[in-house]
Design a protein around this motif. Structure first.
Motif, short mmCIF file in Angstrom:
data_model
loop_
_atom_site.label_atom_id
_atom_site.label_comp_id
_atom_site.label_asym_id
_atom_site.label_seq_id
_atom_site.Cartn_x
_atom_site.Cartn_y
_atom_site.Cartn_z
N ALA A 63 7.84 -1.35 6.04
CA ALA A 63 7.14 -1.09 7.27
C ALA A 63 5.75 -1.96 7.00
O ALA A 63 5.29 -2.26 5.74
N PRO A 64 5.26 -2.39 8.12
CA PRO A 64 3.89 -3.16 8.14
C PRO A 64 2.68 -2.19 7.45
O PRO A 64 3.03 -1.12 7.53
N PRO A 65 2.04 -3.03 6.73
CA PRO A 65 0.92 -2.25 5.96
C PRO A 65 -0.17 -1.40 6.94
O PRO A 65 -0.33 -0.32 6.61
N ASP A 66 -0.18 -1.93 8.29
CA ASP A 66 -1.11 -1.07 9.08
C ASP A 66 -0.57 0.26 9.55
O ASP A 66 -0.83 1.25 9.86
N LYS A 67 1.08 0.26 9.56
CA LYS A 67 1.66 1.50 9.74
C LYS A 67 1.54 2.52 8.69
O LYS A 67 1.52 3.48 8.83
N LEU A 68 1.73 1.97 7.40
CA LEU A 68 1.22 2.87 6.34
C LEU A 68 -0.24 3.42 6.37
O LEU A 68 -0.21 4.87 6.10
N ALA A 69 -1.31 2.78 6.59
CA ALA A 69 -2.58 3.40 6.69
C ALA A 69 -2.49 4.10 7.84
O ALA A 69 -3.21 5.31 7.57
N ASN A 70 -1.91 3.94 8.89
CA ASN A 70 -2.17 4.81 10.11
C ASN A 70 -1.28 6.37 9.86
O ASN A 70 -1.67 7.28 10.15
#
Length: 201
Positions: free
Chosen positions: A106-113
């Motif tokens: 998954a894209p990094p921003d998806k993990l943070a969100n």
């Protein structure tokens, strides 16, 4: 500040996750561990908001630890981060009452969100993965049959399985026979393959 624990046995992957999340202004990685046995003590000591857990950890697997976190009502919400997208595995994760299930690509921003949403009390599971999990066949094996088959898959012989589960060797053989029969397998090895492919082990 959202405090996070990361449980990942691959050093490079763990380091990348720590670096990515620490770039976020509202997320702080307070602990990183590499085995399943280290997770609960770290949570009890540090009280992170979110525990990001890989399924395939040395010692105890991530899903059994996540289930224990839920049952013990510990402070941390749980996010499973894995390469496994098999419906049976996702279903096991949902049955373990995890708060999130995300693939490692998954894209990094998806993990943070996802971390933010889970810390706020939401459940985060990819819609396509969740739909596939509920369409999948349910596992026909009992918890005890799965435990026996899981140990057999790990290379334990019948006496070792019996000792680990406090059973007699004859009872272990009966569980293995039941698993082979229920899965319509040719033998124990075939039963392990079928259960693994389905994501039940």
């Amino acid at each position: 500040m959202i405090e996070v624990l990361i449980a990942e046995d691959q050093h490079m992957m763990r380091g990348a996750l720590v670096a990515l999340l620490n770039l976020e202004p509202d997320i702080d990685v307070v602990s990183e561990v590499s085995t399943g046995e280290e997770i609960i003590p770290a949570i009890r000591k540090l009280h992170p908001d979110v525990a990001i857990i890989d399924i395939d950890l040395p010692g105890r697997d991530g899903l059994s630890v996540a289930a224990e976190i839920h049952e013990a009502k510990l402070s941390a919400h749980t996010l499973i981060l894995t390469n496994l997208s098999r419906p049976g595995t996702i279903r096991r994760a949902l049955d373990a009452r995890v708060d999130g299930y995300l693939l490692k690509d998954a894209p990094p921003d998806k993990l943070a969100n996802a971390v933010r949403r889970i810390a706020a009390g939401s459940r985060v599971v990819d819609n396509d993965l969740a739909a596939a999990a509920w369409r999948a066949d349910e596992c026909p094996l009992t918890d005890r049959e799965l435990s026996v088959l899981r140990l057999a898959a790990g290379g334990d012989d019948i006496p070792e399985i019996a000792e680990n589960l406090f059973l007699s060797p004859g009872t272990v053989r009966n569980y293995l026979t039941a698993a082979v029969t229920k899965l319509d397998a040719r033998n124990r090895v075939d039963a392990i393959r079928i259960a693994t492919d389905a994501g039940w082990l």
